[in-house]
Design an enzyme around this catalytic site. Structure first.
Site, short mmCIF file in Angstrom:
data_model
loop_
_atom_site.label_atom_id
_atom_site.label_comp_id
_atom_site.label_asym_id
_atom_site.label_seq_id
_atom_site.Cartn_x
_atom_site.Cartn_y
_atom_site.Cartn_z
N ASP A 1 19.62 76.83 -23.52
CA ASP A 1 19.71 76.54 -25.04
C ASP A 1 18.39 77.56 -25.54
OD1 ASP A 1 17.85 74.81 -24.14
OD2 ASP A 1 18.94 73.10 -24.74
N ASN B 1 18.66 60.74 -27.36
CA ASN B 1 19.66 60.23 -27.90
C ASN B 1 21.12 60.34 -27.06
OD1 ASN B 1 20.31 62.93 -28.21
ND2 ASN B 1 20.13 63.10 -30.38
N GLU C 1 24.65 67.71 -28.95
CA GLU C 1 24.17 66.28 -29.46
C GLU C 1 25.39 65.37 -29.59
OE1 GLU C 1 21.11 65.98 -30.00
OE2 GLU C 1 20.23 67.16 -31.73
#
Ligand code: F6R
Length: 249
Positions: A67, A136, A143
């Site tokens: 990324d 997370n 995400e």
């Protein structure tokens, strides 16, 4: 997912460096997928040391980073590219034309994402993908959400992820770009082998969800359960919420 637990983050880093050196020695044309973040820093340090110690020829390997921040250029000291140069590429002889990054300054994002997917295909696919784990549950910058995107794409970063990356941006979470480019879930799941490295107590809950919980886009790492050759390498702190612990090596 196979699980390996090490006594300390340093032991996990040493083990992973030895594994990667072994993989390159066995296949000098290895295609390696790489992650950034705090977790892999000791691994890169060990990898550099081992490559030097055995005078490993890395000139024919190919790398793809997962990324990059959107709006941040390759020369920007806050880019993941500069991170990788500082921690790895400045110290080992990987040929610069075999080092691949997403271009955070690309004007045509869709074309840039397609170019990256094409480059991975042309390289023959990724043999070994190293992953980190967001607290997370994100992997790469996929995400948690109601849905996930398969291939390399533009992502909106969660506030928690921007806070986690504040260190690169002089401690200011608000300075962290709101968007990034990331390999998608299918890009990651199509790699031949995955090693996810997670250390520290802050990852423990998420590790347990990823390994023992149901498959859910709310915990992107849980989708690694679908991969036939995925391993998760932990230190004791990151493993502490698992209900079934394998014996330590
Ligand atoms: C970055 C990446 C991210 C990180 C994750 C964990 O290239 O792929 O998924 O691995 O955000 O970051 P650290 O290691 O800083 O906790």
């Amino acid at each position: 997912m196979r699980i390996r637990i090490f006594a300390t983050p340093a032991a996990a880093a040493r083990g992973l460096a030895a594994e990667v050196v072994g993989a390159i020695a066995a296949n000098p044309r290895l295609v390696l997928g790489l992650a950034t973040g705090r977790t892999p820093v000791p691994f890169y340090r060990q990898l550099v040391a081992r490559c030097r110690a055995v005078d490993l020829d890395c000139s024919s390997i190919t790398t793809f980073n997962l990324d990059e921040f959107l709006g941040i250029g390759a020369d920007d000291r806050r880019s993941y590219r500069v991170f990788m140069e500082r921690h790895l590429f400045d110290h080992v002889d990987v040929s610069s034309r075999r080092i691949h990054f997403l271009n955070g300054l690309s004007r045509d994002i869709e074309a840039e994402c397609r170019r990256y997917e094409r480059a991975i295909r042309r390289a023959g696919g990724i043999d070994l993908q190293i992953l980190g784990l967001g607290a997370n549950g994100h992997i790469g910058f996929n995400e948690p959400g109601a849905s996930l995107i398969a291939r390399t794409h533009r992502v909106r970063l969660r506030p928690a992820t921007r806070r986690a990356n504040a260190g690169i941006f002089d401690g200011r979470a608000t300075a962290v770009p709101r968007e990034a480019l990331s390999m998608g879930m299918a890009t990651i799941l199509h790699t031949r082998r995955i090693v996810l490295l997670a250390t520290g107590a802050s990852k423990a809950r998420c590790v347990a969800q990823a390994v023992e919980g149901p498959l859910t886009t709310r915990v992107p790492a849980s989708l690694l359960q679908l991969h036939g050759n995925a391993e998760i390498w932990l230190d004791r702190a990151a493993a502490r919420s698992l209900s079934r612990l394998p014996a330590a090596p």
